[in-house]
Design an enzyme around this catalytic site. Structure first.
Site, PDB file in Angstrom:
ATOM      1  N   GLU A  40      -5.942  -5.647  10.187  1.00  0.00           N
ATOM      2  CA  GLU A  40      -4.960  -4.589  10.412  1.00  0.00           C
ATOM      3  C   GLU A  40      -5.251  -3.878  11.732  1.00  0.00           C
ATOM      4  O   GLU A  40      -6.039  -2.918  11.769  1.00  0.00           O
ATOM      5  CB  GLU A  40      -5.037  -3.568   9.276  1.00  0.00           C
ATOM      6  CG  GLU A  40      -4.655  -4.116   7.922  1.00  0.00           C
ATOM      7  CD  GLU A  40      -3.945  -3.050   7.096  1.00  0.00           C
ATOM      8  OE1 GLU A  40      -2.802  -3.300   6.713  1.00  0.00           O
ATOM      9  OE2 GLU A  40      -4.519  -1.971   6.876  1.00  0.00           O
ATOM     10  N   SER A  73       2.918  -2.794  10.330  1.00  0.00           N
ATOM     11  CA  SER A  73       4.362  -2.823  10.567  1.00  0.00           C
ATOM     12  C   SER A  73       5.010  -4.158  10.190  1.00  0.00           C
ATOM     13  O   SER A  73       5.895  -4.661  10.898  1.00  0.00           O
ATOM     14  CB  SER A  73       4.680  -2.442  12.019  1.00  0.00           C
ATOM     15  OG  SER A  73       4.229  -1.130  12.282  1.00  0.00           O
ATOM     16  N   HIS A  97      -9.772   0.822   4.512  1.00  0.00           N
ATOM     17  CA  HIS A  97      -8.521   0.976   5.268  1.00  0.00           C
ATOM     18  C   HIS A  97      -8.786   1.869   6.475  1.00  0.00           C
ATOM     19  O   HIS A  97      -9.575   2.806   6.399  1.00  0.00           O
ATOM     20  CB  HIS A  97      -7.448   1.594   4.358  1.00  0.00           C
ATOM     21  CG  HIS A  97      -6.080   1.544   4.970  1.00  0.00           C
ATOM     22  ND1 HIS A  97      -5.667   2.465   5.905  1.00  0.00           N
ATOM     23  CD2 HIS A  97      -5.040   0.686   4.791  1.00  0.00           C
ATOM     24  CE1 HIS A  97      -4.423   2.163   6.280  1.00  0.00           C
ATOM     25  NE2 HIS A  97      -4.030   1.084   5.614  1.00  0.00           N
ATOM     26  N   GLY A 106       2.550  -1.437   4.327  1.00  0.00           N
ATOM     27  CA  GLY A 106       2.577   0.000   4.042  1.00  0.00           C
ATOM     28  C   GLY A 106       3.998   0.490   3.823  1.00  0.00           C
ATOM     29  O   GLY A 106       4.575   0.342   2.745  1.00  0.00           O
ATOM     30  N   GLY A 107       4.588   1.057   4.863  1.00  0.00           N
ATOM     31  CA  GLY A 107       5.904   1.702   4.773  1.00  0.00           C
ATOM     32  C   GLY A 107       6.974   0.881   4.063  1.00  0.00           C
ATOM     33  O   GLY A 107       7.711   1.390   3.215  1.00  0.00           O
ATOM     34  N   ASN A 118       0.874  -1.177   0.000  1.00  0.00           N
ATOM     35  CA  ASN A 118       0.000   0.000   0.000  1.00  0.00           C
ATOM     36  C   ASN A 118       0.909   1.224   0.000  1.00  0.00           C
ATOM     37  O   ASN A 118       1.507   1.559   1.022  1.00  0.00           O
ATOM     38  CB  ASN A 118      -0.888  -0.032   1.262  1.00  0.00           C
ATOM     39  CG  ASN A 118      -1.747   1.219   1.370  1.00  0.00           C
ATOM     40  OD1 ASN A 118      -1.843   2.016   0.442  1.00  0.00           O
ATOM     41  ND2 ASN A 118      -2.372   1.402   2.526  1.00  0.00           N
ATOM     42  N   TRP A 119       1.013   1.851  -1.170  1.00  0.00           N
ATOM     43  CA  TRP A 119       1.949   2.983  -1.299  1.00  0.00           C
ATOM     44  C   TRP A 119       1.388   4.271  -0.698  1.00  0.00           C
ATOM     45  O   TRP A 119       2.084   5.266  -0.637  1.00  0.00           O
ATOM     46  CB  TRP A 119       2.287   3.203  -2.773  1.00  0.00           C
ATOM     47  CG  TRP A 119       3.145   2.128  -3.376  1.00  0.00           C
ATOM     48  CD1 TRP A 119       3.549   0.957  -2.795  1.00  0.00           C
ATOM     49  CD2 TRP A 119       3.727   2.121  -4.694  1.00  0.00           C
ATOM     50  NE1 TRP A 119       4.331   0.230  -3.662  1.00  0.00           N
ATOM     51  CE2 TRP A 119       4.455   0.923  -4.846  1.00  0.00           C
ATOM     52  CE3 TRP A 119       3.681   3.007  -5.773  1.00  0.00           C
ATOM     53  CZ2 TRP A 119       5.145   0.597  -6.018  1.00  0.00           C
ATOM     54  CZ3 TRP A 119       4.368   2.681  -6.942  1.00  0.00           C
ATOM     55  CH2 TRP A 119       5.095   1.493  -7.059  1.00  0.00           C
ATOM     56  N   LYS A 120       0.128   4.249  -0.313  1.00  0.00           N
ATOM     57  CA  LYS A 120      -0.519   5.441   0.271  1.00  0.00           C
ATOM     58  C   LYS A 120      -0.284   6.663  -0.627  1.00  0.00           C
ATOM     59  O   LYS A 120      -0.270   6.521  -1.841  1.00  0.00           O
ATOM     60  CB  LYS A 120      -0.033   5.670   1.702  1.00  0.00           C
ATOM     61  CG  LYS A 120      -0.150   4.400   2.552  1.00  0.00           C
ATOM     62  CD  LYS A 120      -0.050   4.662   4.018  1.00  0.00           C
ATOM     63  CE  LYS A 120      -0.015   3.324   4.749  1.00  0.00           C
ATOM     64  NZ  LYS A 120      -0.202   3.421   6.178  1.00  0.00           N
ATOM     65  N   GLU A 130      -7.203   4.217   7.713  1.00  0.00           N
ATOM     66  CA  GLU A 130      -6.972   5.658   7.468  1.00  0.00           C
ATOM     67  C   GLU A 130      -8.181   6.274   6.762  1.00  0.00           C
ATOM     68  O   GLU A 130      -8.512   7.437   6.980  1.00  0.00           O
ATOM     69  CB  GLU A 130      -5.677   5.847   6.663  1.00  0.00           C
ATOM     70  CG  GLU A 130      -4.450   5.606   7.546  1.00  0.00           C
ATOM     71  CD  GLU A 130      -3.199   5.169   6.803  1.00  0.00           C
ATOM     72  OE1 GLU A 130      -3.148   5.280   5.569  1.00  0.00           O
ATOM     73  OE2 GLU A 130      -2.254   4.687   7.485  1.00  0.00           O
ATOM     74  N   GLY A 180       1.846   1.667  10.833  1.00  0.00           N
ATOM     75  CA  GLY A 180       2.775   2.795  10.775  1.00  0.00           C
ATOM     76  C   GLY A 180       3.441   3.122  12.102  1.00  0.00           C
ATOM     77  O   GLY A 180       4.068   4.168  12.245  1.00  0.00           O
TER      78      GLY A 180
HETATM   79  C1  PEP Z   1      -1.076  -0.181   5.945  1.00  0.00           C
HETATM   80  O1  PEP Z   1      -1.051   0.968   5.567  1.00  0.00           O
HETATM   81  O2  PEP Z   1      -2.020  -0.902   5.593  1.00  0.00           O
HETATM   82  C2  PEP Z   1       0.001  -0.666   6.779  1.00  0.00           C
HETATM   83  C3  PEP Z   1      -0.087  -1.878   7.263  1.00  0.00           C
HETATM   84  O3  PEP Z   1       1.040   0.185   7.013  1.00  0.00           O
HETATM   85  P1  PEP Z   1       2.445  -0.196   7.719  1.00  0.00           P
HETATM   86  O4  PEP Z   1       2.935  -1.463   7.093  1.00  0.00           O
HETATM   87  O5  PEP Z   1       3.327   0.970   7.441  1.00  0.00           O
HETATM   88  O6  PEP Z   1       2.159  -0.382   9.169  1.00  0.00           O
END
Ligand code: PEP
Length: 262
Positions: free
Chosen positions: A170, A216, A98, A237-238, A13-15, A100, A176
């Site tokens: 999640e 994470s 999601h 994500g990151g 997920n590049w956000k 967010e 994050g």
């Molecule tokens: C996400 O945005 O779905 C996510 C899991 O982010 P991260 O891996 O950065 O925690």
């Protein structure tokens, strides 16, 4: 280690990150790391990058995904994008609900349900996100939150309609934050989710639905997470923005839990 019924799935997920040239460069590096016979891979990119990333991964096992969609097929909804437009631009996958989106943009279980209908109607693979906040976990409400979100998302669908859907567990406190759920915590939530699906929808759907863990995920914890029997992949994500780390995540090495303990 996941059941042979369920092919592992790793989604990035590049956000709201990367320019077009950065997107293409990253997609090309991921492409090199995606082997035939590995997990299914999806890059969920900003709307603006869908076409260029689709071109960069064309012919490889990696698919492109959107990060959200509107439930209507078309109309006067300024700023929104429909399922059909995503598919037309080159998406095969879309993230729905999601945390967010829920936290900052008013996404609810009802809108998740409508978006899911629309995504399935356009033959997209939906990744429906569910998960509790830290507060909810500390108040022992994790199961209740998960059950409510799953019921809300999957309301009014026949089991067969949901066969393509993917769930992502999640926990909000892990997204994050660098604070990954332990393999035991993740397995416990995934087991509960599968029981919920079996009870509320059908045993067959529960056994076949892929449930990803997100929060994470990193190169150094993917192997132990994927060793759990009910973890079928990851939503990342990151770390999906760092080519080498994401490729290592795709190339996770599982060793079933029983073997580890032996
Ligand atoms: C996400 O945005 O779905 C996510 C899991 O982010 P991260 O891996 O950065 O925690």
């Amino acid at each position: 280690m996941t059941s042979p019924l369920r092919k592992p799935f790793i989604a990035g997920n590049w956000k709201m990150h990367l320019t077009l040239s950065e997107s293409v460069a990253l997609a090309k590096e991921v492409r090199v790391g995606c082997a035939d016979g590995g997990p299914e891979v999806a890059l969920c990119v900003p709307f603006t990058a869908i076409t260029v990333v689709a071109e960069a991964v064309k012919g490889s096992p990696a698919a492109v995904g959107g990060q959200d969609l509107h439930w209507e097929a078309q109309g006067a909804y300024t700023g929104e994008v429909s399922a059909k437009q995503l598919a037309d631009a080159g998406c095969r996958v879309v993230i729905i609900g999601h945390s967010e989106r829920r936290r900052y943009f008013g996404e609810t279980d009802e809108t998740v349900n409508k978006k899911l209908k629309s995504a399935l109607g356009a033959d997209l693979i939906p990744i429906v996100c569910v998960g509790e906040t830290l507060d909810e976990r500390e108040q022992q409400k994790t199961y209740r939150v998960l059950e409510t979100q799953i019921k809300g998302a999957f309301m009014n669908f026949a089991p067969a309609e949901l066969s393509r859907a993917i769930l992502a567990y999640e926990p909000v406190w892990a997204i994050g934050t660098g604070k990954t759920a332990t393999p035991d915590q993740a397995q416990d939530a995934h087991t509960f989710i599968r029981k919920c699906l079996a009870r509320g929808i059908s045993e067959k759907l529960a056994a076949g639905m892929r449930i990803l863990y997100g929060g994470s995920v990193k190169a150094d914890n993917i192997d132990s997470l994927m060793a759990e029997p009910d973890l079928d992949g990851a939503l990342v994500g990151g770390e999906s923005l760092k080519a080498a780390n994401f490729v290592r995540i795709i190339q996770f090495r599982t060793q079933a839990r029983m073997e580890r303990k032996a």
